[in-house]
Write a protein that holds these residues in place. Sequence first.
Motif, PDB file in Angstrom:
ATOM      1  N   ALA A  86       9.279  37.989  37.576  1.00  0.00           N
ATOM      2  CA  ALA A  86       9.236  38.490  38.948  1.00  0.00           C
ATOM      3  C   ALA A  86      10.339  37.868  39.795  1.00  0.00           C
ATOM      4  O   ALA A  86      10.982  36.888  39.401  1.00  0.00           O
ATOM      5  CB  ALA A  86       7.870  38.180  39.555  1.00  0.00           C
ATOM      6  N   ALA A  87      10.531  38.427  40.974  1.00  0.00           N
ATOM      7  CA  ALA A  87      11.510  37.875  41.916  1.00  0.00           C
ATOM      8  C   ALA A  87      11.125  36.446  42.277  1.00  0.00           C
ATOM      9  O   ALA A  87       9.947  36.130  42.470  1.00  0.00           O
ATOM     10  CB  ALA A  87      11.572  38.742  43.166  1.00  0.00           C
ATOM     11  N   GLY A  88      12.117  35.569  42.354  1.00  0.00           N
ATOM     12  CA  GLY A  88      11.886  34.178  42.720  1.00  0.00           C
ATOM     13  C   GLY A  88      11.423  33.296  41.585  1.00  0.00           C
ATOM     14  O   GLY A  88      11.164  32.101  41.798  1.00  0.00           O
ATOM     15  N   ALA A  89      11.344  33.841  40.363  1.00  0.00           N
ATOM     16  CA  ALA A  89      10.820  33.048  39.243  1.00  0.00           C
ATOM     17  C   ALA A  89      11.879  32.146  38.617  1.00  0.00           C
ATOM     18  O   ALA A  89      11.560  31.077  38.089  1.00  0.00           O
ATOM     19  CB  ALA A  89      10.234  33.976  38.182  1.00  0.00           C
ATOM     20  N   ILE A  90      13.142  32.557  38.646  1.00  0.00           N
ATOM     21  CA  ILE A  90      14.211  31.759  38.018  1.00  0.00           C
ATOM     22  C   ILE A  90      14.700  30.734  39.038  1.00  0.00           C
ATOM     23  O   ILE A  90      15.385  31.076  40.009  1.00  0.00           O
ATOM     24  CB  ILE A  90      15.369  32.664  37.556  1.00  0.00           C
ATOM     25  CG1 ILE A  90      14.850  33.763  36.625  1.00  0.00           C
ATOM     26  CG2 ILE A  90      16.445  31.839  36.855  1.00  0.00           C
ATOM     27  CD1 ILE A  90      15.899  34.783  36.226  1.00  0.00           C
ATOM     28  N   THR A  91      14.352  29.479  38.817  1.00  0.00           N
ATOM     29  CA  THR A  91      14.630  28.445  39.827  1.00  0.00           C
ATOM     30  C   THR A  91      15.266  27.178  39.265  1.00  0.00           C
ATOM     31  O   THR A  91      15.588  26.269  40.031  1.00  0.00           O
ATOM     32  CB  THR A  91      13.320  28.043  40.523  1.00  0.00           C
ATOM     33  OG1 THR A  91      12.383  27.587  39.528  1.00  0.00           O
ATOM     34  CG2 THR A  91      12.720  29.213  41.282  1.00  0.00           C
ATOM     35  N   THR A  92      15.454  27.101  37.956  1.00  0.00           N
ATOM     36  CA  THR A  92      15.861  25.831  37.351  1.00  0.00           C
ATOM     37  C   THR A  92      17.171  25.968  36.584  1.00  0.00           C
ATOM     38  O   THR A  92      17.339  26.893  35.782  1.00  0.00           O
ATOM     39  CB  THR A  92      14.771  25.314  36.394  1.00  0.00           C
ATOM     40  OG1 THR A  92      13.532  25.236  37.104  1.00  0.00           O
ATOM     41  CG2 THR A  92      15.134  23.941  35.855  1.00  0.00           C
ATOM     42  N   GLY A 130      11.232  38.173  28.680  1.00  0.00           N
ATOM     43  CA  GLY A 130      12.332  37.983  29.615  1.00  0.00           C
ATOM     44  C   GLY A 130      12.145  38.693  30.937  1.00  0.00           C
ATOM     45  O   GLY A 130      12.986  38.558  31.835  1.00  0.00           O
ATOM     46  N   ILE A 131      11.080  39.442  31.083  1.00  0.00           N
ATOM     47  CA  ILE A 131      10.830  40.151  32.340  1.00  0.00           C
ATOM     48  C   ILE A 131      10.039  39.230  33.265  1.00  0.00           C
ATOM     49  O   ILE A 131       8.886  38.882  32.988  1.00  0.00           O
ATOM     50  CB  ILE A 131      10.056  41.455  32.091  1.00  0.00           C
ATOM     51  CG1 ILE A 131      10.874  42.378  31.180  1.00  0.00           C
ATOM     52  CG2 ILE A 131       9.750  42.147  33.410  1.00  0.00           C
ATOM     53  CD1 ILE A 131      10.177  43.672  30.850  1.00  0.00           C
ATOM     54  N   ILE A 144      17.815  41.742  31.749  1.00  0.00           N
ATOM     55  CA  ILE A 144      18.987  41.394  32.542  1.00  0.00           C
ATOM     56  C   ILE A 144      18.594  41.319  34.011  1.00  0.00           C
ATOM     57  O   ILE A 144      17.547  41.832  34.422  1.00  0.00           O
ATOM     58  CB  ILE A 144      20.123  42.421  32.365  1.00  0.00           C
ATOM     59  CG1 ILE A 144      19.644  43.822  32.766  1.00  0.00           C
ATOM     60  CG2 ILE A 144      20.653  42.414  30.945  1.00  0.00           C
ATOM     61  CD1 ILE A 144      20.743  44.871  32.745  1.00  0.00           C
ATOM     62  N   GLY A 145      19.434  40.671  34.804  1.00  0.00           N
ATOM     63  CA  GLY A 145      19.160  40.562  36.231  1.00  0.00           C
ATOM     64  C   GLY A 145      20.271  39.817  36.941  1.00  0.00           C
ATOM     65  O   GLY A 145      21.328  39.546  36.364  1.00  0.00           O
ATOM     66  N   GLY A 193      13.374  41.028  40.472  1.00  0.00           N
ATOM     67  CA  GLY A 193      12.878  40.786  39.128  1.00  0.00           C
ATOM     68  C   GLY A 193      13.866  41.255  38.071  1.00  0.00           C
ATOM     69  O   GLY A 193      14.762  42.057  38.338  1.00  0.00           O
ATOM     70  N   THR A 194      13.714  40.748  36.855  1.00  0.00           N
ATOM     71  CA  THR A 194      14.580  41.170  35.750  1.00  0.00           C
ATOM     72  C   THR A 194      14.006  42.421  35.091  1.00  0.00           C
ATOM     73  O   THR A 194      12.806  42.693  35.168  1.00  0.00           O
ATOM     74  CB  THR A 194      14.714  40.054  34.707  1.00  0.00           C
ATOM     75  OG1 THR A 194      13.410  39.703  34.217  1.00  0.00           O
ATOM     76  CG2 THR A 194      15.362  38.819  35.319  1.00  0.00           C
TER      77      THR A 194
END
Length: 534
Positions: free
Chosen positions: A241-247, A238-239, A176-177, A263-264
């Motif tokens: 790092a910060a800034g990885a989810i961009t799309t 699903g873990i 989760i995040g 991060g998640t």
Amino acid sequence: MNPDTVTLIDRPYQEIVDDILTAMVGGVVNEPILFDLKTDLYPLAEEARDIRTITGTIKNQDTGDLESHTFQKEIDFVFSDRDNAVIWQEGGTLPLDNTKFYVDYFRKNSTSPLSDINVGSVTRTLGEAISREIATVYQQINLAYLAGFIDTATGKSLDLVVAILGITRKTKDFAIGLVTFLRDTTIEGNITIPEGTQLSTSKGEATFVTTQLRTLQRGQVRIDIPVQASDASKGQAGIVAAGAITTLSQAIAGIAKVTNFEGTILGAEDETDPALRSRAKAVLRGLGKATLAALAQVIFEGRASLAEVYDPNSSIDKRSEPGKVVLLVESEPERFPSLRAAVEGTRAAGVETTLVARYVFFKPRIVAEVSSDITPAGKVKVINEIIAALQTYIDTLSSNEAALGKELLNAIKQVKDVGNFKIVDAIAWRTELGGNGTDTLVDAITKAIQTSPTPGEEGTRTAIKGVLDAASSLVVPNVKRIADRDLVKKLDGSGRATDADIEAGEFQVVTPPGSDKWWVVLDIELADIILKGG
């Protein structure tokens, strides 16, 4: 199931006790009486010594839901021994209009050998014991009923309900995040991000879905939305790092960028019931939606037809602004609200979808006399009955059929308790449909060239570009109304109806000429009807 007993599934214990004790001493149980706001005195069917309880239906003022209610003696109602009747008290809680209330009362000449129902008596003790078992059965039946619906099922029952969609409850093994959605500064207004919106890392190694619906308000630059790893990214996958989810899997109008500033992590607990419900509903909404074909299908299922589509990919004479779709439909007015709700539930996320139809709205203003003994609440009911009578007549009209003043007066005449009355004014509007496609653009371009302050080729190009940039506002319909007094005509159609024509009922509300289908729609409020007398 018997409609008079369907609500008994959720009967409270005390109500059952009252019914059983009343029956044990030879009283009358649940005598049904229809409540009417116009009167406050209701005779009982048999001679009564006293009333024990009255139950009925009221509307919850906070939620608007209908619910069972036990009314309070001497506060909501009193028993008149002289009239052998229930008298409802002004200022007390009243049953919902046109619903039945149920009276438990003691007969004057009861032949039952049982009479002592005071606390501690044998009769009362037995009655309460029996009532407890009956109430338990009602609760068990109610729980079994609620377990079959996604909004009311809980725990294992909810797992079984959503299993039909192939969904299982996510455990703490799903990461989760928070993902931050950033606004496109060129776009104003509110932007809704629904639950179930899919996101991923730049290369798609991990995928996530939003777990809550959030709205980026006007003037707000960013909003954080909780996300959870999808089934394909269970566990360590699903873990990120910060800034990885961009799309974003599907672009949302007004959202320029998404990212996770932290991060998640793996979840601390299993997915909750509310989260599981939201995810299941998001899956349902996503099945076959967000396309013009899907919109056309729900319009067809709503027994309407899609006349025109205006979207950013259409030709210039039917092109709307980016992120907006306008659907011109041919639909009977009474179907339009449900049709609009269906379209709103089907549209793509982030796309503003506007539904319009060719309607002539008219507002009659009425003055009527009523009896002086009607209660204030009864007057409101009379006004609603007048509106309902007018609406019943309007609902009989076909497309391009005029609403006749005489028929409107005849409809009002059928309302009980209404004396002298007249229509003192009639106002009409029509839907603003924009121009006539190509012809409108040609006219606008011609005028722009003729009035261009810059001569030569440069002036011509500037004029044409200005018209094309504003094309959507010229040709695309919208939800605005245009006042059109010419639609309220004399009966012979020779011109506008005068005030005298309107008061005499010698008028008609017509639709614009042409081959297109228009409908007359009643647009009236309580304040448009004035009752005199009382």
